[in-house]
Design an enzyme around this catalytic site. Structure first.
Site, short mmCIF file in Angstrom:
data_model
loop_
_atom_site.label_atom_id
_atom_site.label_comp_id
_atom_site.label_asym_id
_atom_site.label_seq_id
_atom_site.Cartn_x
_atom_site.Cartn_y
_atom_site.Cartn_z
N LYS A 1 0.81 -1.22 0.00
CA LYS A 1 0.00 0.00 0.00
C LYS A 1 0.84 1.27 0.00
O LYS A 1 0.42 2.30 -0.51
CB LYS A 1 -0.95 -0.01 1.19
N GLU B 1 -9.69 6.97 3.76
CA GLU B 1 -10.61 6.04 4.42
C GLU B 1 -9.82 4.76 4.69
O GLU B 1 -8.85 4.46 4.00
CB GLU B 1 -11.80 5.73 3.51
N SER C 1 1.65 -9.82 -1.11
CA SER C 1 1.32 -8.41 -0.93
C SER C 1 1.67 -7.84 0.44
O SER C 1 1.88 -6.64 0.58
CB SER C 1 -0.18 -8.20 -1.21
C1 LIG Z 1 -5.10 -3.98 1.66
C2 LIG Z 1 -4.41 -5.22 1.34
C3 LIG Z 1 -4.82 -6.06 0.27
C4 LIG Z 1 -6.07 -5.80 -0.53
O1 LIG Z 1 -6.06 -4.61 -1.26
P1 LIG Z 1 -5.84 -4.57 -2.83
O2 LIG Z 1 -6.15 -3.17 -3.19
O3 LIG Z 1 -6.76 -5.55 -3.45
O4 LIG Z 1 -4.42 -4.92 -3.06
C5 LIG Z 1 -4.09 -7.19 -0.03
N1 LIG Z 1 -2.99 -7.52 0.70
C6 LIG Z 1 -2.57 -6.76 1.75
C7 LIG Z 1 -1.37 -7.20 2.49
C8 LIG Z 1 -3.25 -5.60 2.10
O5 LIG Z 1 -2.84 -4.87 3.13
#
Ligand SMILES: *Cc1c(COP(=O)(O)O)cnc(C)c1O
Length: 388
Positions: free
Chosen positions: A89, A111, A374
């Site tokens: 993020k 948000e 992610s």
């Molecule tokens: C917020 C988050 C997501 C989901 O958000 P996307 O916009 O779909 O990427 C996925 N993985 C992690 C680790 C997150 O913090």
């Protein structure tokens, strides 16, 4: 087939800007400012410098040897979990805070649901000395106490959304309401959702993920393209970043979405299966709604995937069958998280664990695949502990 956005801000039939009249001027201002920096070399240099020295990029592309043996494939992990603040993020909030600065903005709003985007926003506001207000549902504030504490430690004001179900969609409504009343504020949206140009802008700032994958994969294998890329989708920003430079290539794009207790159980966030066309948060996309257009509360064990919609790019990729979707249950995601932890010594975020669960769903025999890891799992330990 075309996967880039058209002049009116649409991916195929999804996207656009469905916003109140009063937001037209600030959204127009944002659009102009974004297109002015999109291909600007000086801007890119500031962005890349911060990604390098502050965020810790490029993140490694790790060859997961034991996992590869287990699934008889060549599996590479894109380590977004190693970014500062623990997930992808921050790539987006760094880009948007630089844009806000360039636009002369002094106050930032955001948000947040799980609090991850709130933390990433509070972080870059502290870095740039900007005032930060984060809207968060009252229920989420209670559920996500550690992230609320982080935001406060970073100097942000956390404003509870007390309407509706007191979760993410209500926080978003409050943020939009605040923006209408304070149009000089800069609103940092956390995923590839919202009115045009947000989906494209967030995808642009996340596209660094696939830009690096191509270079790194070439160094390791002599090829820039894997056979497949797998990513989880909440709103879709990490997947958009991981897919971006492969959209027009011969690469399978695989989305893992949250099935919760199961697609048929009524406790699910599997938007691609359960969603229908509608407008959510200012753009036309797929969303979970009742027949008269009320948003259905989603459920997922992972707070980051607990979202009733999906970004317009992904709606388009799914509708045109460019991307394949697998709905992963809570239990399957937890199993995949334990498996990755014990096979590779990496504890993934619950969101990311959904992407790993796809390995159990189809065979990738002898293929080269990249899984977008992610985020890291520290924030999810209290959930994992229930399964120990
Ligand atoms: C917020 C988050 C997501 C989901 O958000 P996307 O916009 O779909 O990427 C996925 N993985 C992690 C680790 C997150 O913090």
């Amino acid at each position: 087939m075309k996967y880039t956005i058209d002049q009116n801000g649409y991916y195929g039939k999804f996207g656009g800007a469905f916003i109140p009249e009063l937001l037209h001027p600030p959204v127009e201002e944002l659009k102009e400012a974004f297109y002015a920096i999109k291909n600007d070399e000086d801007f890119k240099e500031s962005y890349l410098n911060l990604l390098k020295d502050y965020v810790g990029r490029p993140t490694p592309l790790f060859y997961a040897e034991r996992l590869s043996k287990k699934y008889d494939a060549h599996i590479y992990l894109k380590r977004e979990d190693l970014n500062h603040t623990g997930a992808h993020k921050i790539n987006n909030t760094i880009g948007q805070i630089l844009l806000a600065q360039k636009m002369g903005k002094k106050e930032i709003i955001a948000e947040t649901g799980a609090g991850q985007h709130g933390v990433a926003t509070a972080t870059v506001c502290a870095l740039m000395g900007m005032e930060c207000k984060v809207f968060m549902g009252e229920v989420d504030i209670e559920r996500q106490a550690p992230n609320v504490a982080r935001m406060k430690m970073l100097g942000a004001e956390v404003i509870p959304a007390k309407s509706g179900s007191k979760t993410l969609k209500d926080a978003t409504n409050e943020a939009i309401r605040f923006w209408i009343n304070n149009p000089s504020t800069y609103y940092i949206i956390g995923s590839v959702v919202g009115p045009h140009p947000y989906p494209e802008m967030v995808a642009h700032f996340q596209s660094i993920i696939s830009e690096e994958i191509r270079t790194q994969l070439f160094e390791k294998t002599g090829k820039v393209n894997p056979d497949a890329v797998i990513a989880c989708v909440g709103g879709g920003s990490n997947a958009a970043g991981a897919f971006y430079h492969f959209l027009d290539e011969q690469v399978d794009l695989i989305i893992a979405e949250a099935a919760g207790h199961g697609v048929e159980t009524g406790k699910s966030a599997a938007t691609s299966i359960l969603g229908t066309e509608g407008v959510i948060h200012g753009s036309k996309s797929l969303l979970m709604q009742t027949e008269d257009g009320q948003i259905v509360e989603p459920h997922s064990i992972s707070a980051g995937l607990d979202y009733p919609g999906i970004g317009p790019l992904h709606a388009h990729l799914i509708e045109t069958k460019r991307a394949k979707v697998f709905a992963i249950t809570d239990q399957e995601a937890v199993d995949a998280a334990f498996d990755l932890s014990r096979t590779e010594g990496i504890i993934p975020a619950l969101e990311s664990a959904h992407a790993f669960a796809v390995l159990e769903k189809i065979s990738f025999k002898n293929q080269t695949i990249v899984i977008n890891l992610s985020g890291r799992g520290d924030k999810d330990l209290s959930t994992y502990m229930k399964f120990l």
